[in-house]
Design a protein around this motif. Structure first.
Motif, PDB file in Angstrom:
ATOM      1  N   SER A  33       0.814  -1.213   0.000  1.00  0.00           N
ATOM      2  CA  SER A  33       0.000   0.000   0.000  1.00  0.00           C
ATOM      3  C   SER A  33       0.846   1.262   0.000  1.00  0.00           C
ATOM      4  O   SER A  33       0.372   2.324  -0.416  1.00  0.00           O
ATOM      5  CB  SER A  33      -0.929   0.027   1.225  1.00  0.00           C
ATOM      6  N   ASP A  34       2.087   1.156   0.483  1.00  0.00           N
ATOM      7  CA  ASP A  34       2.967   2.316   0.632  1.00  0.00           C
ATOM      8  C   ASP A  34       4.134   2.199  -0.352  1.00  0.00           C
ATOM      9  O   ASP A  34       4.946   1.262  -0.242  1.00  0.00           O
ATOM     10  CB  ASP A  34       3.484   2.377   2.065  1.00  0.00           C
ATOM     11  N   PRO A  35       4.250   3.127  -1.323  1.00  0.00           N
ATOM     12  CA  PRO A  35       5.374   3.053  -2.276  1.00  0.00           C
ATOM     13  C   PRO A  35       6.732   3.113  -1.597  1.00  0.00           C
ATOM     14  O   PRO A  35       7.722   2.576  -2.131  1.00  0.00           O
ATOM     15  CB  PRO A  35       5.154   4.267  -3.185  1.00  0.00           C
ATOM     16  N   GLY A  36       6.801   3.763  -0.397  1.00  0.00           N
ATOM     17  CA  GLY A  36       8.070   3.826   0.321  1.00  0.00           C
ATOM     18  C   GLY A  36       8.528   2.472   0.834  1.00  0.00           C
ATOM     19  O   GLY A  36       9.732   2.253   1.035  1.00  0.00           O
ATOM     20  N   LYS A  37       7.608   1.575   1.095  1.00  0.00           N
ATOM     21  CA  LYS A  37       7.956   0.231   1.550  1.00  0.00           C
ATOM     22  C   LYS A  37       7.948  -0.789   0.416  1.00  0.00           C
ATOM     23  O   LYS A  37       8.664  -1.800   0.479  1.00  0.00           O
ATOM     24  CB  LYS A  37       6.973  -0.213   2.635  1.00  0.00           C
ATOM     25  N   ASP A  38       7.151  -0.545  -0.605  1.00  0.00           N
ATOM     26  CA  ASP A  38       7.000  -1.491  -1.720  1.00  0.00           C
ATOM     27  C   ASP A  38       8.102  -1.236  -2.744  1.00  0.00           C
ATOM     28  O   ASP A  38       7.896  -0.603  -3.781  1.00  0.00           O
ATOM     29  CB  ASP A  38       5.612  -1.305  -2.334  1.00  0.00           C
ATOM     30  N   ARG A  39       9.312  -1.735  -2.385  1.00  0.00           N
ATOM     31  CA  ARG A  39      10.472  -1.422  -3.205  1.00  0.00           C
ATOM     32  C   ARG A  39      11.078  -2.633  -3.909  1.00  0.00           C
ATOM     33  O   ARG A  39      12.123  -2.523  -4.549  1.00  0.00           O
ATOM     34  CB  ARG A  39      11.551  -0.768  -2.339  1.00  0.00           C
ATOM     35  N   ALA A  40      10.440  -3.783  -3.803  1.00  0.00           N
ATOM     36  CA  ALA A  40      10.957  -4.984  -4.478  1.00  0.00           C
ATOM     37  C   ALA A  40      10.779  -4.849  -5.995  1.00  0.00           C
ATOM     38  O   ALA A  40       9.853  -4.171  -6.457  1.00  0.00           O
ATOM     39  CB  ALA A  40      10.220  -6.217  -3.964  1.00  0.00           C
ATOM     40  N   PRO A  41      11.667  -5.460  -6.758  1.00  0.00           N
ATOM     41  CA  PRO A  41      11.539  -5.386  -8.231  1.00  0.00           C
ATOM     42  C   PRO A  41      10.170  -5.921  -8.693  1.00  0.00           C
ATOM     43  O   PRO A  41       9.645  -6.875  -8.121  1.00  0.00           O
ATOM     44  CB  PRO A  41      12.673  -6.278  -8.737  1.00  0.00           C
ATOM     45  N   LEU A  42       9.614  -5.294  -9.697  1.00  0.00           N
ATOM     46  CA  LEU A  42       8.290  -5.676 -10.206  1.00  0.00           C
ATOM     47  C   LEU A  42       8.375  -5.845 -11.727  1.00  0.00           C
ATOM     48  O   LEU A  42       8.568  -4.865 -12.464  1.00  0.00           O
ATOM     49  CB  LEU A  42       7.259  -4.601  -9.852  1.00  0.00           C
ATOM     50  N   THR A  43       8.270  -7.110 -12.172  1.00  0.00           N
ATOM     51  CA  THR A  43       8.313  -7.434 -13.598  1.00  0.00           C
ATOM     52  C   THR A  43       7.156  -8.374 -13.945  1.00  0.00           C
ATOM     53  O   THR A  43       6.568  -9.008 -13.053  1.00  0.00           O
ATOM     54  CB  THR A  43       9.633  -8.126 -13.974  1.00  0.00           C
ATOM     55  N   ALA A  44       6.869  -8.477 -15.228  1.00  0.00           N
ATOM     56  CA  ALA A  44       5.795  -9.364 -15.675  1.00  0.00           C
ATOM     57  C   ALA A  44       6.143 -10.813 -15.391  1.00  0.00           C
ATOM     58  O   ALA A  44       5.290 -11.588 -14.927  1.00  0.00           O
ATOM     59  CB  ALA A  44       5.527  -9.154 -17.173  1.00  0.00           C
ATOM     60  N   GLU A  45       7.380 -11.203 -15.642  1.00  0.00           N
ATOM     61  CA  GLU A  45       7.775 -12.591 -15.391  1.00  0.00           C
ATOM     62  C   GLU A  45       7.831 -12.893 -13.894  1.00  0.00           C
ATOM     63  O   GLU A  45       7.586 -14.016 -13.475  1.00  0.00           O
ATOM     64  CB  GLU A  45       9.147 -12.869 -16.033  1.00  0.00           C
ATOM     65  N   GLY A  46       8.160 -11.874 -13.079  1.00  0.00           N
ATOM     66  CA  GLY A  46       8.160 -12.097 -11.645  1.00  0.00           C
ATOM     67  C   GLY A  46       6.756 -12.203 -11.075  1.00  0.00           C
ATOM     68  O   GLY A  46       6.507 -12.981 -10.133  1.00  0.00           O
ATOM     69  N   LEU A  47       5.807 -11.442 -11.636  1.00  0.00           N
ATOM     70  CA  LEU A  47       4.431 -11.474 -11.165  1.00  0.00           C
ATOM     71  C   LEU A  47       3.675 -12.674 -11.728  1.00  0.00           C
ATOM     72  O   LEU A  47       2.785 -13.230 -11.055  1.00  0.00           O
ATOM     73  CB  LEU A  47       3.731 -10.174 -11.581  1.00  0.00           C
ATOM     74  N   PHE A  48       4.037 -13.108 -12.951  1.00  0.00           N
ATOM     75  CA  PHE A  48       3.378 -14.263 -13.586  1.00  0.00           C
ATOM     76  C   PHE A  48       4.446 -15.284 -13.966  1.00  0.00           C
ATOM     77  O   PHE A  48       4.819 -15.409 -15.153  1.00  0.00           O
ATOM     78  CB  PHE A  48       2.621 -13.813 -14.847  1.00  0.00           C
ATOM     79  N   PRO A  49       4.984 -16.004 -13.006  1.00  0.00           N
ATOM     80  CA  PRO A  49       6.123 -16.893 -13.293  1.00  0.00           C
ATOM     81  C   PRO A  49       5.685 -18.208 -13.960  1.00  0.00           C
ATOM     82  O   PRO A  49       4.518 -18.589 -13.929  1.00  0.00           O
ATOM     83  CB  PRO A  49       6.688 -17.161 -11.889  1.00  0.00           C
ATOM     84  N   GLY A  50       6.693 -18.892 -14.545  1.00  0.00           N
ATOM     85  CA  GLY A  50       6.471 -20.217 -15.090  1.00  0.00           C
ATOM     86  C   GLY A  50       5.756 -20.217 -16.424  1.00  0.00           C
ATOM     87  O   GLY A  50       5.392 -19.174 -16.967  1.00  0.00           O
ATOM     88  N   LYS A  51       5.533 -21.443 -16.936  1.00  0.00           N
ATOM     89  CA  LYS A  51       4.866 -21.624 -18.219  1.00  0.00           C
ATOM     90  C   LYS A  51       3.437 -22.125 -18.071  1.00  0.00           C
ATOM     91  O   LYS A  51       2.673 -22.072 -19.045  1.00  0.00           O
ATOM     92  CB  LYS A  51       5.651 -22.625 -19.085  1.00  0.00           C
ATOM     93  N   ARG A  52       3.150 -22.614 -16.901  1.00  0.00           N
ATOM     94  CA  ARG A  52       1.810 -23.150 -16.651  1.00  0.00           C
ATOM     95  C   ARG A  52       1.320 -22.680 -15.289  1.00  0.00           C
ATOM     96  O   ARG A  52       2.104 -22.326 -14.420  1.00  0.00           O
ATOM     97  CB  ARG A  52       1.805 -24.683 -16.711  1.00  0.00           C
ATOM     98  N   LEU A  53       0.023 -22.745 -15.132  1.00  0.00           N
ATOM     99  CA  LEU A  53      -0.609 -22.350 -13.877  1.00  0.00           C
ATOM    100  C   LEU A  53      -1.647 -23.415 -13.516  1.00  0.00           C
ATOM    101  O   LEU A  53      -2.426 -23.831 -14.393  1.00  0.00           O
ATOM    102  CB  LEU A  53      -1.297 -20.989 -14.021  1.00  0.00           C
ATOM    103  N   SER A  54      -1.642 -23.849 -12.254  1.00  0.00           N
ATOM    104  CA  SER A  54      -2.611 -24.835 -11.787  1.00  0.00           C
ATOM    105  C   SER A  54      -3.407 -24.252 -10.629  1.00  0.00           C
ATOM    106  O   SER A  54      -2.834 -23.795  -9.637  1.00  0.00           O
ATOM    107  CB  SER A  54      -1.901 -26.120 -11.338  1.00  0.00           C
ATOM    108  N   MET A  55      -4.730 -24.304 -10.762  1.00  0.00           N
ATOM    109  CA  MET A  55      -5.633 -23.800  -9.727  1.00  0.00           C
ATOM    110  C   MET A  55      -6.642 -24.900  -9.405  1.00  0.00           C
ATOM    111  O   MET A  55      -7.507 -25.215 -10.234  1.00  0.00           O
ATOM    112  CB  MET A  55      -6.369 -22.538 -10.206  1.00  0.00           C
TER     113      MET A  55
END
Length: 314
Positions: free
Chosen positions: A140-162
């Motif tokens: 919620s706070d940009p000052g604390k939310d400093r981890a790298p943010l990429t598409a591959e990091g947010l949606f990893p892998g080639k498949r998804l199981s739910m």
């Protein structure tokens, strides 16, 4: 003691002369003028019978007195000895009881262990430890939310199981031109609320394709406004095995938010058919990818909160 005469052991008096009264003052009855027990004036002493042995009688009386005194002295000594013995016995018994009580109370029968150094007691701080960081604070706070943010990091892998349902991942993308990857009026809403970045990924399963887009805002309030005012939808992302979908047809669009992130989904048939309320497969796909987006965003906050808890001050 002789009745009417002196006490023993005095010598008896000689017979009184004629004309004198005996001891007692009055003449004895029927005895003339002599005292009681003595001959009268006309009696002949020689005819009065044998004279008593006064010395023997005095000695016998003295002997009886001596025996009586010895008996009294002996009895007193014996009584004294008996009382002394009783007192001594009481003292001895009392002394033994006191000694026994002292020995019982003052002497421990427990084995004596060698002297050991006292074991140090653990100490605890009286200050309560701070509560663990809240993951939501970090997304919620940009000052604390400093981890790298990429598409591959947010949606990893080639498949998804739910829940056992497998989805093949297609193309992914990330852009700071938020309005360029939207349909309808969503681009304007994102721009007005300060959208900084949009990350997208497409998944497909059983003839249904879905694109999920995550928009990043400067605050939680901005993300919430964008979600509430959303119109149109996120543009479908094709490629990497997934063809064109959701063009000139009816698709299922949804939006939600958590922290400073708003996320949007658009799901439809890969063959271009219109989605109806009875198409449960499309709704289930939208539910799965919406849940997945929420979990990925919250997981980002959880990872950063855990790192902060392990290294206070960061």
């Amino acid at each position: 003691m002789s009745f009417g005469g002196p006490q023993w052991p005095q010598e008896p008096q000689e017979p009184q002369q004629q004309g004198q009264q005996g001891y007692g003052g009055q003449p004895g009855h029927g005895q003339g003028t002599g005292g009681y027990g003595y001959p009268g004036p006309h009696s002949d002493p020689r005819s009065a019978g044998p004279t008593p042995d006064w010395s023997a009688l005095a000695e016998a009386s003295a002997s009886r007195d001596r025996r009586r005194r010895r008996l009294m002295i002996g009895g007193g000594v014996l009584a004294t000895l008996v009382v002394g013995a009783l007192v001594a016995t009481a003292v001895v018994v009392t002394g033994k009881k006191e000694d026994t009580a002292k020995n019982a109370g003052g002497t421990s029968t427990a084995p004596v262990s060698p002297t050991e150094a006292p074991t140090p007691e653990p100490t605890f701080s009286s200050v309560a430890p701070p509560p663990p960081p809240n993951p939501k604070d970090y997304i919620s706070d940009p000052g604390k939310d400093r981890a790298p943010l990429t598409a591959e990091g947010l949606f990893p892998g080639k498949r998804l199981s739910m829940d056992g349902r497998a989805y093949e991942k297609g193309a992914t993308s990330a852009t700071t031109n938020c309005a360029a990857v939207t349909q309808g009026g969503l681009g304007t809403v994102l721009k007005k609320n300060g959208c900084r970045k949009v990350l997208r990924a497409t998944y497909a399963r059983d003839g249904v394709a879905i694109t999920v887009g995550v928009a990043v805002f400067p605050s939680e309030a901005a993300a919430l406004r964008a979600k509430d005012r959303a119109t149109g939808g996120i543009a479908p992302l094709v490629g990497a095995g997934v063809g064109d979908f959701c063009h000139a047809t009816v698709c299922l669009r949804r939006s939600n938010s958590i922290g400073r992130y708003a996320y949007f989904t658009q799901a439809g048939f890969a063959d271009g058919r219109k989605v109806t309320t009875g198409d449960k497969g499309v709704f289930l796909t939208s539910d799965d990818l919406g849940t997945f987006a929420f979990s990925q965003i919250y997981g980002r906050g959880k990872t950063q909160a855990s790192a902060a808890a392990g290294a206070p001050g960061q």
